[in-house]
Design a protein around this motif. Sequence first.
Motif, PDB file in Angstrom:
ATOM      1  N   GLU A 195      -4.363  -2.097  -1.709  1.00  0.00           N
ATOM      2  CA  GLU A 195      -5.349  -1.006  -1.729  1.00  0.00           C
ATOM      3  C   GLU A 195      -5.277  -0.188  -0.438  1.00  0.00           C
ATOM      4  N   HIS A 196      -5.184  -0.895   0.691  1.00  0.00           N
ATOM      5  CA  HIS A 196      -5.060  -0.195   1.971  1.00  0.00           C
ATOM      6  C   HIS A 196      -3.709   0.514   2.061  1.00  0.00           C
ATOM      7  N   ASP A 197      -2.646  -0.140   1.571  1.00  0.00           N
ATOM      8  CA  ASP A 197      -1.332   0.506   1.545  1.00  0.00           C
ATOM      9  C   ASP A 197      -1.409   1.840   0.802  1.00  0.00           C
ATOM     10  N   TYR A 198      -2.024   1.788  -0.358  1.00  0.00           N
ATOM     11  CA  TYR A 198      -2.134   2.975  -1.212  1.00  0.00           C
ATOM     12  C   TYR A 198      -2.888   4.100  -0.496  1.00  0.00           C
ATOM     13  N   GLU A 199      -4.028   3.776   0.106  1.00  0.00           N
ATOM     14  CA  GLU A 199      -4.838   4.811   0.752  1.00  0.00           C
ATOM     15  C   GLU A 199      -4.099   5.435   1.932  1.00  0.00           C
ATOM     16  N   VAL A 200      -3.424   4.600   2.733  1.00  0.00           N
ATOM     17  CA  VAL A 200      -2.682   5.131   3.875  1.00  0.00           C
ATOM     18  C   VAL A 200      -1.465   5.921   3.410  1.00  0.00           C
ATOM     19  N   LEU A 201      -0.752   5.391   2.413  1.00  0.00           N
ATOM     20  CA  LEU A 201       0.472   6.040   1.949  1.00  0.00           C
ATOM     21  C   LEU A 201       0.186   7.408   1.335  1.00  0.00           C
ATOM     22  N   ARG A 202      -0.856   7.518   0.530  1.00  0.00           N
ATOM     23  CA  ARG A 202      -1.159   8.819  -0.084  1.00  0.00           C
ATOM     24  C   ARG A 202      -1.490   9.856   0.983  1.00  0.00           C
ATOM     25  N   ILE A 212       8.599   7.414   6.822  1.00  0.00           N
ATOM     26  CA  ILE A 212       7.469   6.646   6.297  1.00  0.00           C
ATOM     27  C   ILE A 212       8.028   5.343   5.757  1.00  0.00           C
ATOM     28  N   GLY A 213       7.558   4.224   6.309  1.00  0.00           N
ATOM     29  CA  GLY A 213       8.013   2.913   5.869  1.00  0.00           C
ATOM     30  C   GLY A 213       6.857   2.085   5.349  1.00  0.00           C
ATOM     31  N   LEU A 214       7.075   1.357   4.260  1.00  0.00           N
ATOM     32  CA  LEU A 214       6.027   0.552   3.632  1.00  0.00           C
ATOM     33  C   LEU A 214       6.519  -0.880   3.479  1.00  0.00           C
ATOM     34  N   MET A 215       5.783  -1.836   4.077  1.00  0.00           N
ATOM     35  CA  MET A 215       6.125  -3.242   3.960  1.00  0.00           C
ATOM     36  C   MET A 215       5.415  -3.853   2.751  1.00  0.00           C
ATOM     37  N   PRO A 244      11.407  -1.730   0.234  1.00  0.00           N
ATOM     38  CA  PRO A 244      10.772  -2.515   1.286  1.00  0.00           C
ATOM     39  C   PRO A 244      11.291  -2.083   2.661  1.00  0.00           C
ATOM     40  N   ILE A 245      10.412  -2.049   3.629  1.00  0.00           N
ATOM     41  CA  ILE A 245      10.752  -1.515   4.938  1.00  0.00           C
ATOM     42  C   ILE A 245      11.793  -2.377   5.639  1.00  0.00           C
ATOM     43  N   GLY A 246      12.608  -1.755   6.468  1.00  0.00           N
ATOM     44  CA  GLY A 246      13.566  -2.481   7.296  1.00  0.00           C
ATOM     45  C   GLY A 246      14.966  -2.533   6.726  1.00  0.00           C
TER      46      GLY A 246
END
Length: 285
Positions: A195-202, A212-215, A244-246
Motif C-alpha cells: 500500500e505504501h509502495d503504491y502511494e509513493v510510486l504513483r 525510480i526503483g521499487l523493491m 525488482p530493484i538492483g
Amino acid sequence: MNQGMKQLARRLETEPAVLVTILESRGSAPRHAGAFMAVLGGGECTGTVGGGKVEAVCQQRAARVLEEQQSAVEKYDLSDKGPNQVGMACGGQVRVEFLYLPAGRESVRELERRAARTGAGRVLLFGAGHVARALAALLPALEFEYWVVDDRPEFAVEEAFPGAAGVLCEDMAASVDRLEPTEEDLIVIMTRGHEHDYEVLRKALATPAGYIGLMGSRRKIAMTRQKLEEEGFGPEQFARVSTPIGLSIGAETPAEIAVSVAGQLIAWRAQQRGAGAKPLNLIHS
C-alpha cells in the motif's frame, strides 16, 4: 552536495584548496571527464581522479598550484612513452584542470557550481528498514547525497543515518511533493508494504525523476502494477520503474541487496555522465 563536498565547502571558508578536474579522457583511463578531487595544504585530499600513478602526479602538480596560487591545465599520457607520460599501462590520455581556490565564500560558490554539474543528483530513500540502512551506509563513499523518509518515528531517526542530508518522519507519499525530485534525482522505494509502495510510486511517476526503483517480491510488484493500471497508468509509465530493484547478482541478505541496488545507482549515474556504462535492463524478466 554529498557529505564529503559539504565538509570541503566548510574548509574552503578558511583555507585554500586546488580542485583537480578531468576535463577530457581518451582511450583507456581510470576516470572519465567530470571526475575530480580537492587537494588542501599538507597534501590532504578528498575525492579521486583514478588512483595510482596518475593521481600521484596530479597531487604533486596540485601542490605546486597551491604554493604558486596559479591555476593550470595539463595533459598526461597514461603510458610509459611520450613527453608527459606517467608510467602507466592504461594507454589512454587525460586533460586535467588544476583550479586554485582561495579561502572565502566565492570559492565555496564555485565548488557548489561544480558539484551541481556532476549529474549525481540526490538519492531519495522511501522506507527506513534494514535494506535502506544497509544502502545508506554505502552511499556517502559512493558520493551520493541521500535523504530518508519514513512515517515511523522509531525508524526515521538521524542516528541511524549519520550521512544523510535529511531524515524526515512524515507521510511518505506527501514527501515526494515536498522533496521536488528533478531529472537528476533517484527515487528508491523500500517501504514496509505494497500500500505504501503504491502511494509513493504513483507520486513518483508524476515527477521527472531520472531513476525510480521499487523493491519487493514479484507478487507485491504485480499487485502494485495492477492498482496503477486500474488508475489509468500505462505500460510506458511503468517502464520507467526498475523492479525488482538492483542488479541481478543473487542477493538475499539486506547487505547483499544494498550492494546490488548501489551497483544499479552507479550504473545509472555513469550513463548520465556518458561514462560508457552498459544500458540498464530496468524491468527484470
